[in-house]
Scaffold this active site. Structure first.
Site, PDB file in Angstrom:
ATOM      1  NE  ARG A  46      -6.330  12.121  -2.339  1.00 36.29           N
ATOM      2  CZ  ARG A  46      -7.170  11.131  -2.075  1.00 36.29           C
ATOM      3  NH1 ARG A  46      -8.157  10.903  -2.872  1.00 36.29           N
ATOM      4  NH2 ARG A  46      -7.032  10.393  -1.008  1.00 36.29           N
ATOM      5  CG  HIS A 176      13.462  -2.353  -2.111  1.00 40.48           C
ATOM      6  ND1 HIS A 176      12.222  -2.775  -1.727  1.00 40.48           N
ATOM      7  CD2 HIS A 176      14.288  -2.648  -1.091  1.00 40.48           C
ATOM      8  CE1 HIS A 176      12.289  -3.303  -0.522  1.00 40.48           C
ATOM      9  NE2 HIS A 176      13.537  -3.235  -0.101  1.00 40.48           N
ATOM     10  CE  LYS A 180      16.821  -5.917  -0.001  1.00 39.65           C
ATOM     11  NZ  LYS A 180      17.057  -5.022   1.123  1.00 39.65           N
ATOM     12  CD  GLU A 214      10.412  -7.761   6.403  1.00 44.26           C
ATOM     13  OE1 GLU A 214      11.012  -6.726   6.112  1.00 44.26           O
ATOM     14  OE2 GLU A 214       9.243  -7.986   6.080  1.00 44.26           O
ATOM     15  CG  ASP A 233       4.555  -6.117   1.456  1.00 48.10           C
ATOM     16  OD1 ASP A 233       4.917  -5.210   0.683  1.00 48.10           O
ATOM     17  OD2 ASP A 233       4.978  -6.250   2.620  1.00 48.10           O
ATOM     18  CG  HIS A 238      10.431  -7.780  -2.213  1.00 49.17           C
ATOM     19  ND1 HIS A 238      10.625  -6.808  -3.166  1.00 49.17           N
ATOM     20  CD2 HIS A 238       9.905  -7.125  -1.140  1.00 49.17           C
ATOM     21  CE1 HIS A 238      10.232  -5.639  -2.689  1.00 49.17           C
ATOM     22  NE2 HIS A 238       9.794  -5.805  -1.466  1.00 49.17           N
ATOM     23  CE  LYS A 324       5.912  -6.976   6.686  1.00 43.38           C
ATOM     24  NZ  LYS A 324       7.150  -6.745   5.931  1.00 43.38           N
TER      25      LYS A 324
HETATM   26  C1  BG6 Z   1       8.985  -3.664   1.287  1.00 36.98           C
HETATM   27  C2  BG6 Z   1       7.775  -4.282   1.920  1.00 36.98           C
HETATM   28  O1  BG6 Z   1       8.843  -3.643  -0.104  1.00 36.98           O
HETATM   29  O2  BG6 Z   1      10.134  -4.397   1.633  1.00 36.98           O
HETATM   30  C3  BG6 Z   1       7.961  -4.349   3.409  1.00 36.98           C
HETATM   31  O3  BG6 Z   1       6.622  -3.526   1.596  1.00 36.98           O
HETATM   32  C4  BG6 Z   1       9.253  -5.029   3.775  1.00 36.98           C
HETATM   33  O4  BG6 Z   1       6.846  -4.998   4.010  1.00 36.98           O
HETATM   34  C5  BG6 Z   1      10.420  -4.407   3.011  1.00 36.98           C
HETATM   35  O5  BG6 Z   1       9.465  -4.895   5.161  1.00 36.98           O
HETATM   36  C6  BG6 Z   1      11.727  -5.155   3.234  1.00 36.98           C
HETATM   37  O6  BG6 Z   1      12.751  -4.466   2.589  1.00 36.98           O
HETATM   38  P1  BG6 Z   1      14.242  -4.471   3.139  1.00 36.98           P
HETATM   39  O7  BG6 Z   1      15.012  -3.692   2.139  1.00 36.98           O
HETATM   40  O8  BG6 Z   1      14.205  -3.859   4.481  1.00 36.98           O
HETATM   41  O9  BG6 Z   1      14.637  -5.912   3.194  1.00 36.98           O
END
Ligand code: BG6
Length: 470
Positions: A46, A176, A180, A214, A233, A238, A324
C-alpha cells in the site's frame, strides 16, 4: 532444467519477511544459477518505499545484512530487475498494468506468474479477490503465508476465496519448516534405511517430543503476535507439520500427491486437542513490548500433548513445545524408546532410572542425528554407562555432492518448478484447525514465565519422563 520466464509479484515487499528471507532467497538462487534466465520482480504494497532507485537501495542494504560476501554483480543483476508498484485490495489496476508490461518485455503469454502474499491474515482475502478481478491469477502460482486464517471458520472462508479465483494446483501454502534440509531428511532416514522403520511405532516408542524453543522475543513483531499468538504462529503450522513427517506412513511414491496424502492421513487421525493437556505462557515483559497491549493475554509459549489415533501410534503421547524468550534456540525432535523388556540389567523400573534411550533429530542447518544408548562401562563388571551414536551429516558428505539451499529459497525454487510436495494442502489446513479449535474455544489460562527460562512450571510437568531439553 531451465525454468520458464517469470514475473514475481511480492506483496508485503517492504516488510520484514521480504527483507530478511525473500529477497536474500532470490539473491542466493541467482548466485547459484537457479533463477530463470528471464525474470522480473515487482514489489507491491500500500505504501510506496519511494522511487524505484530508493527501493533498490533499501533492498541492497537488506541483502548486505543477510548475505555474507555479497557478490555485487549478482546483486546488481537482481536489483536491476526489481521495481515497485503500489496497490491495495480496492485498486490493483496499476499493478496489473505493470505485470503485463513486464510480461511483454519478457516474452508475452508464456511467462509464468508467481504471486507471493506476505500480508496479514485480515488483508489476505480482499487481496485475493483483487487478484482475481484484475486477471492476475491467470497462469499464476499463488504463494500464501501462514497462518492461513485465524480459526476454522476464517480459514474456510480464506480457502473459498482462493478457490474462487485459482485451482488448488496453483496454491502454494508455504510453511518454511518444510523447506528445511533436516525436515526433508526425515523422509530419507525413515524410508531409505532398514534401521529405523521397524522401531518407528508404538511398540518401540514410548513418547515423542517436538521441541522448538527460541531465545528471540518480539524483535518488532509485537502487532503480528498480538493478532496471531504462539499457537497459530508455530503450533498449528510448523510443529504440526513436523509431527506429520514423523508420523506418516511411507508414501507410495515421491510425488506431491502421495506425500501430502500420507501427511493428511496423519492429521485425520490426530485427536482434537484437550485444553486440560495444554499449557500457555507469556514471558515477563511481553506487555511492555512495542505494539503490545498493556494487559495482553496473548500466549508467547505453548506446550501440549497430542495423540495420533491410528494403528501405528495409538497411545503414544506427542509432546509439542515452543515459545519466545526461552533458554535456548533449538529445533529438536526426540523419539524416546520404551524400556527393554528383559531383566538382564534389572527390571524396567530400574532401567528407567538410567538416562533415557532416545533417538534425537536436531533440525539444524547441518543435519544431526543422535542416538543415546546405555552401553557397558569399561571394566571388570557388567555395569552400564551412557553412550551415544552421533551422525553429523555435514562432516560426512563431501562438499562437492552437497548443494545446500535455505528453506525459503528452496521453496521459492519449488514454486517456480511447480512442485507442491513441501507445501500444505487445503485439507491439511482444514483438519489442523479442527484439531486446535478446542483451544480457541476454551483458552487455557496463560501462565507468566521468566525470560531465559524453559517456560512455566506447569509445562515442565506435562511431558512424562521429563523434557529432553531443560
Ligand atoms: C516463523 C515464525 O514462521 O518462524 C517466527 O513466525 C519464528 O515466530 C520462525 O521465530 C522460526 O523460524 P526459523 O527458521 O528461524 O526456525
Amino acid at each position: 532444467d531451465q525454468l520458464p520466464a517469470h514475473v514475481l509479484v511480492l506483496f508485503g515487499a517492504t516488510g520484514d519477511l521480504a527483507a530478511r528471507k525473500l529477497f536474500p532467497g532470490l539473491y542466493r538462487l541467482a548466485a547459484a544459477g537457479r533463477m530463470p534466465e528471464e525474470y522480473a520482480v515487482i514489489g507491491s504494497g500500500r505504501h510506496s518505499p519511494g522511487t524505484d532507485a530508493e527501493f533498490r537501495d533499501q533492498l541492497r542494504e537488506a541483502l548486505a545484512e543477510s548475505v555474507d560476501d555479497l557478490d555485487d554483480e549478482v546483486a546488481d543483476d537482481l536489483l536491476a530487475r526489481v521495481r515497485f508498484q503500489t496497490s491495495d485490495a480496492d485498486d490493483g489496476a496499476d499493478l496489473a498494468a505493470a505485470v503485463r508490461d513486464a510480461e511483454d518485455r519478457l516474452g508475452g503469454d508464456d511467462v509464468r506468474r508467481l504471486v507471493y502474499l506476505s500480508v496479514p491474515p485480515a488483508a489476505m482475502e480482499p487481496m485475493i479477490a483483487m487478484l482475481g478481478r484484475e486477471g492476475l491469477t491467470d497462469r499464476a502460482r499463488v504463494v500464501v503465508e501462514k497462518p492461513f486464517g485465524l480459526d476454522l471458520e476464517s480459514s474456510r472462508s480464506l480457502d473459498a476465496a482462493l478457490k474462487d479465483v485459482v485451482a488448488e494446483e496453483q496454491v502454494f501454502r508455504i510453511d518454511h519448516f518444510l523447506g528445511k534440509e533436516a525436515v526433508q531428511n526425515i523422509l530419507a532416514l525413515r524410508f531409505a534405511n532398514g534401521l529405523f522403520e521397524p522401531a518407528w511405532d508404538r511398540r518401540s516408542i514410548a513418547s515423542v517430543q517436538i521441541d522448538v524453543p527460541e531465545t528471540l522475543a518480539m524483535e518488532g513483531r509485537g502487532s503480528f503476535y498480538e493478532s496471531t499468538g504462539c499457537l497459530r504462529d508455530m503450533v498449528s503450522t510448523h510443529l504440526s507439520q513436523l509431527l506429520g513427517f514423523i508420523a506418516l506412513e511411507e508414501p507410495a511414491e515421491l510425488t506431491a500427491q502421495a506425500v501430502r496424502d500420507a501427511k493428511s492421513a496423519v492429521f485425520e487421525a490426530v485427536r482434537p486437542l484437550d485444553a486440560s493437556r495444554a499449557v500457555y505462557g507469556q514471558y515477563d515483559g511481553y506487555r511492555d513490548e512495542d505494539d503490545v497491549d498493556a494487559d495482553s493475554d496473548v500466549e508467547t509459549f505453548v506446550a501440549l500433548e497430542m495423540y495420533v489415533d491410528n494403528e501405528r501410534w495409538r497411545g503414544v503421547p506427542f509432546y509439542l513445545r515452543t515459545g519466545k524468550a526461552l533458554a535456548e534456540t533449538r529445533r529438536t525432535i526426540t523419539l524416546r524408546f520404551r524400556e527393554a523388556a528383559g531383566s538382564l540389567f534389572g527390571d524396567p523400573a530400574a532401567l528407567a532410572a538410567q538416562p533415557p534411550n532416545d533417538l534425537v533429530l536436531e533440525l539444524t542447518d547441518d543435519v544431526q542425528v543422535r542416538v543415546d544408548v546405555r552401553a557397558k562401562r569399561p571394566g571388570p563388571d557388567l555395569a552400564l554407562v551412557e553412550g551415544s551414536f552421533h551422525l553429523a551429516l555435514a562432516d560426512d558428505v563431501p562438499a562437492e555432492v552437497s548443494d545446500p539451499l535455505e528453506a525459503y529459497e528452496r521453496l521459492l525454487l519449488d514454486v517456480m518448478r511447480g512442485d507442491q510436495t513441501f507445501f500444505t494442502r487445503s485439507d491439511e489446513v482444514d483438519r489442523l484447525w479442527q484439531v486446535v479449535q478446542p483451544l480457541l474455544d476454551e483458552r487455557p489460562p496463560v501462565h507468566p514465565y521468566e525470560q531465559g527460562s524453559w517456560g512455566p512450571q506447569a509445562a515442565l510437568d506435562l511431558a512424562e519422563g521429563g523434557w529432553r531439553l531443560r
